[in-house]
Design a protein around this motif. Structure first.
Motif, PDB file in Angstrom:
ATOM      1  N   THR A  59       0.882  -1.176   0.288  1.00 23.27           N
ATOM      2  CA  THR A  59      -0.139   0.222  -0.097  1.00 23.27           C
ATOM      3  C   THR A  59       0.922   1.163   0.064  1.00 23.27           C
ATOM      4  O   THR A  59       2.330   1.431   0.095  1.00 23.27           O
ATOM      5  CB  THR A  59      -0.496   0.119   0.800  1.00 23.27           C
ATOM      6  N   SER A  60      -0.073   1.980  -0.523  1.00 26.33           N
ATOM      7  CA  SER A  60       1.231   3.321  -0.754  1.00 26.33           C
ATOM      8  C   SER A  60       0.775   4.340   1.153  1.00 26.33           C
ATOM      9  O   SER A  60       1.278   5.279   1.145  1.00 26.33           O
ATOM     10  CB  SER A  60       0.332   4.876  -1.789  1.00 26.33           C
ATOM     11  N   ASP A  61       0.518   3.623   1.942  1.00 22.85           N
ATOM     12  CA  ASP A  61       0.132   4.523   3.036  1.00 22.85           C
ATOM     13  C   ASP A  61       0.292   3.050   4.195  1.00 22.85           C
ATOM     14  O   ASP A  61       0.474   2.580   4.434  1.00 22.85           O
ATOM     15  CB  ASP A  61      -0.704   5.443   3.047  1.00 22.85           C
ATOM     16  N   PRO A  65       4.550   1.465   3.778  1.00 22.52           N
ATOM     17  CA  PRO A  65       4.197   2.428   2.762  1.00 22.52           C
ATOM     18  C   PRO A  65       5.677   1.479   1.686  1.00 22.52           C
ATOM     19  O   PRO A  65       6.855   1.974   1.974  1.00 22.52           O
ATOM     20  CB  PRO A  65       4.003   3.570   2.911  1.00 22.52           C
ATOM     21  N   LEU A  66       5.115   1.489   0.595  1.00 21.59           N
ATOM     22  CA  LEU A  66       5.700   1.812  -0.621  1.00 21.59           C
ATOM     23  C   LEU A  66       6.582   3.098  -1.057  1.00 21.59           C
ATOM     24  O   LEU A  66       5.789   3.576  -0.925  1.00 21.59           O
ATOM     25  CB  LEU A  66       5.211   1.107  -2.502  1.00 21.59           C
ATOM     26  N   SER A  67       7.672   3.288  -0.862  1.00 24.30           N
ATOM     27  CA  SER A  67       8.243   4.199  -1.674  1.00 24.30           C
ATOM     28  C   SER A  67       7.838   4.474  -2.974  1.00 24.30           C
ATOM     29  O   SER A  67       7.753   3.768  -4.219  1.00 24.30           O
ATOM     30  CB  SER A  67       9.200   3.643  -1.700  1.00 24.30           C
ATOM     31  N   SER A  68       7.974   5.505  -3.312  1.00 24.37           N
ATOM     32  CA  SER A  68       7.570   6.308  -4.372  1.00 24.37           C
ATOM     33  C   SER A  68       8.368   6.483  -5.827  1.00 24.37           C
ATOM     34  O   SER A  68       8.949   6.689  -6.115  1.00 24.37           O
ATOM     35  CB  SER A  68       7.071   7.905  -4.531  1.00 24.37           C
ATOM     36  N   SER A  87      -2.283   1.926  -5.256  1.00 20.23           N
ATOM     37  CA  SER A  87      -0.997   2.390  -4.456  1.00 20.23           C
ATOM     38  C   SER A  87       0.230   2.327  -5.419  1.00 20.23           C
ATOM     39  O   SER A  87       1.322   2.336  -4.753  1.00 20.23           O
ATOM     40  CB  SER A  87       0.040   0.999  -3.509  1.00 20.23           C
ATOM     41  N   ARG A  90       1.958   6.952  -7.634  1.00 22.12           N
ATOM     42  CA  ARG A  90       3.083   7.696  -7.178  1.00 22.12           C
ATOM     43  C   ARG A  90       4.862   7.495  -7.643  1.00 22.12           C
ATOM     44  O   ARG A  90       5.294   8.203  -7.574  1.00 22.12           O
ATOM     45  CB  ARG A  90       3.489   7.882  -5.570  1.00 22.12           C
TER      46      ARG A  90
END
Ligand SMILES: *[C@@H]1O[C@H](CO)[C@@H](O)[C@H](O)[C@H]1NC(C)=O
Ligand SMILES: *[C@@H]1O[C@H](CO)[C@@H](O)[C@H](O)[C@H]1NC(C)=O
Ligand SMILES: *[C@@H]1O[C@H](CO)[C@@H](O)[C@H](O)[C@H]1NC(C)=O
Ligand SMILES: *[C@@H]1O[C@H](CO)[C@@H](O)[C@H](O)[C@H]1NC(C)=O
Ligand SMILES: *[C@@H]1O[C@H](CO)[C@@H](O)[C@H](O)[C@H]1NC(C)=O
Ligand SMILES: *[C@@H]1O[C@H](CO)[C@@H](O)[C@H](O)[C@H]1NC(C)=O
Length: 498
Positions: A59-61, A65-68, A87, A90
């Motif tokens: 997930t992005s948060d 979180p996954l790094s952009s 996710s 970004r």
């Protein structure tokens, strides 16, 4: 100037350093700090659950979180992975994402939504199970989507859509249980390859809808149940190849394909074909209104048919030059059906009913068609394939029918003779009272001759005793004695002196 140069290079070095340090920082936080995963300094994220992590959430948060800055992601060997929606949006440098050996991969709408800045990202899912592939799972510039040995229970409508710049969509050894209508909807792709695997018991109408496949559309070794009308609506392929497939049933115009090149249908098993199953395949001659006069090739070779209706293997004669060979009819050869089978497959008499805009060109073509018996095969009693002409030559030819006729005639004669015999016998039995006993027709040579003396028991050794003399004697008991008058007549000039 030297000072300026020095300052500039220091600045560049600082910038680079700070760049590295941001990536370094991202290496030790977020997803990278999750126990199953690690990151490298080139923006790679690798996760391997290896029985330690039950469920991995991308997930992005949240906590991890996954790094952009991620460039590529490989997740393997996990019991359960969840890719939350949006996710990946970004990650403007994401080049590839791979899922391998995931027992339960859960996807949501826009799980594979990419950043609008990404270019040519590839998505690979291998040896995994997905319960539902939801609508709008994908969005963005995906260079390649590849599913290999993936089992999906349900593919929702619009699961594959909103794709841009896609070079290849490849589904290999996949098992799809249920595909909803419009599961694949309106996008361009160069290569659409479905290799082996199964598309479930029914491929609904418009399952693949409005795809522009610019180079190759290939179905190879795929098992399919009932393929509904217009199940595959595909435009512009240069090559269409449908081979080694086993298809339960093809409805009319199941393949709605506007090709810009040849179509090859070979080594498939079609268990049920209806009238006009292949009539949906036509040529896309562009919008310029000028009809090219050349035909494309359509080949139909080494296909096995079980059940088929009249006109089930008709092709669009305006656009194609059909080459039909080795049509294997999976039925026991039968002299009375060979003509019907050929007629059902190749007779174009009913063609105008289905193809209203039948042109004079097509009519001309139709008249040229000779139905060649060598094209067809059926199965003999020992499950060998025989060509129709071979079978006919040995089983249904004129000479053999004449033989049958002769046999019948001989039989008739025998019966007649028998009947006549019976009649004669019957007449004789009835006429028993005035039956005549035959008297020997040849006079018994009881008389011999010796020196002109006629007498019995002649001294000659060769005197014959004829046992054939038959006497009809009334009941012997009534008469004491019976007198025989034997008259020997001889009409022969005597040679002796009297
Ligand atoms: C997906 O994202 C939207 C917001 O963009 C949110 O409302 C929705 O709940 C999310 N769905 C899931 C399954 O997380
Ligand atoms: C797969 O994972 C999802 C999310 O954790 C869960 O709801 C679902 O029941 C799982 N399916 C199977 C077959 O384990
Ligand atoms: C023809 O198709 C069948 C069924 O898919 C396959 O088993 C066979 O190997 C194929 N034959 C050739 C010559 O490709
Ligand atoms: C068709 O099958 C025969 C043998 O069954 C094989 O020799 C031939 O090469 C095949 N043709 C095609 C086009 O696959
Ligand atoms: C031919 O028909 C028989 C019996 O209907 C079936 O068992 C066999 O699988 C069929 N063969 C092919 C190649 O479809
Ligand atoms: C085609 O079928 C029609 C009837 O459906 C028949 O009258 C005609 O003779 C057939 N043509 C050939 C070439 O067998």
């Amino acid at each position: 100037m030297g000072v300026m140069k020095l300052l500039l290079s220091i600045t560049i070095v600082c910038l680079l350093w700070s760049g590295f340090s941001t990536i370094d920082a991202s290496n030790t936080e977020g997803m990278c700090s999750s126990s199953a995963c690690n990151c490298d300094s080139y923006g790679g994220l690798t996760c391997n659950c290896a029985d330690q992590v039950e469920e991995l959430i991308l997930t992005s948060d949240g906590d991890h979180p996954l790094s952009s800055f991620t460039h590529w992601i490989i997740i393997r060997n996990c019991p359960s992975v969840i890719l939350m929606n949006s996710s990946l949006t970004r990650m403007s440098n994401l080049r590839s994402i791979e899922f391998i050996d995931i027992n339960n991969l859960t996807l949501f709408t826009e799980s594979f939504e990419l950043s609008p800045k990404t270019m040519r990202t590839s998505v690979t899912i291998r040896s995994s199970n997905i319960q539902v592939l939801p609508s709008y799972t994908f969005r963005g510039d995906m260079e390649a989507i590849s599913f290999e040995n993936v089992q999906i229970n349900l593919i929702n409508a619009f699961a594959f859509t909103n794709l841009a710049g896609t070079e290849t969509l490849r589904l290999e050894d996949c098992t799809f249980d249920i595909i909803e209508e419009q599961a694949f909807k309106k996008f361009d792709v160069n290569y659409l390859h479905i290799i082996r695997g199964t598309l479930g018991s029914e491929v609904p109408s418009r399952a693949i809808n409005d795809l522009e496949v610019l180079t190759t559309f290939r179905l190879d070794g795929v098992k399919m149940g009932i393929v509904k009308s217009s199940a595959f609506v595909i435009k512009k392929p240069k090559t269409v190849s449908i081979q080694n497939c086993v298809i339960e049933s093809l409805e009319a115009e199941a393949f709605d394909i506007a090709a810009t090149g040849g179509v090859h249908i070979k080594n498939n098993t079609f268990k049920n074909l209806v009238t006009g199953s292949f009539l949906g395949i036509r040529a896309d001659r562009g919008n310029n209104g000028i009809k090219s006069e050349s035909y494309y090739d359509i080949t139909f070779t080494n296909n096995t048919l079980n059940n088929f209706e009249e006109g089930s293997v008709m092709f669009n004669r305006d656009d194609f030059q059909p080459i039909i060979d080795n049509v294997i009819i999976n039925r026991t050869c039968d002299c009375t059906y060979l003509k019907t089978w050929m007629n059902n497959i190749l007779n174009y008499t009913i063609y105008p009913r289905f193809y209203r805009s039948l042109s004079t060109r097509a009519v001309r073509k139709m008249n040229f068609d000779a139905i060649e018996e060598r094209t067809f095969m059926c199965i003999d009693d020992s499950t060998n394939y025989l060509r129709f002409d071979e079978f006919e030559a040995t089983n249904c030819t004129l000479s053999s029918s004449i033989m049958y006729l002769l046999l019948a005639a001989v039989g008739l004669i025998v019966i007649l003779a028998f009947v006549i015999g019976i009649i004669i016998w019957y007449c004789r039995e009835n006429g028993g009272q005035d039956r005549w006993m035959s008297v020997p027709t040849s006079a018994p040579d009881v008389v011999s001759q010796k020196n002109g003396v006629i007498g019995r028991n002649g001294s000659t050794q060769s005197a014959p005793v004829d046992s054939r003399i038959t006497m009809v004697v009334p009941d012997g008991r009534l008469y004491r004695e019976t007198e025989f008058h034997v008259i020997v007549e001889k009409a022969e000039p005597l040679t002796t002196e009297l």
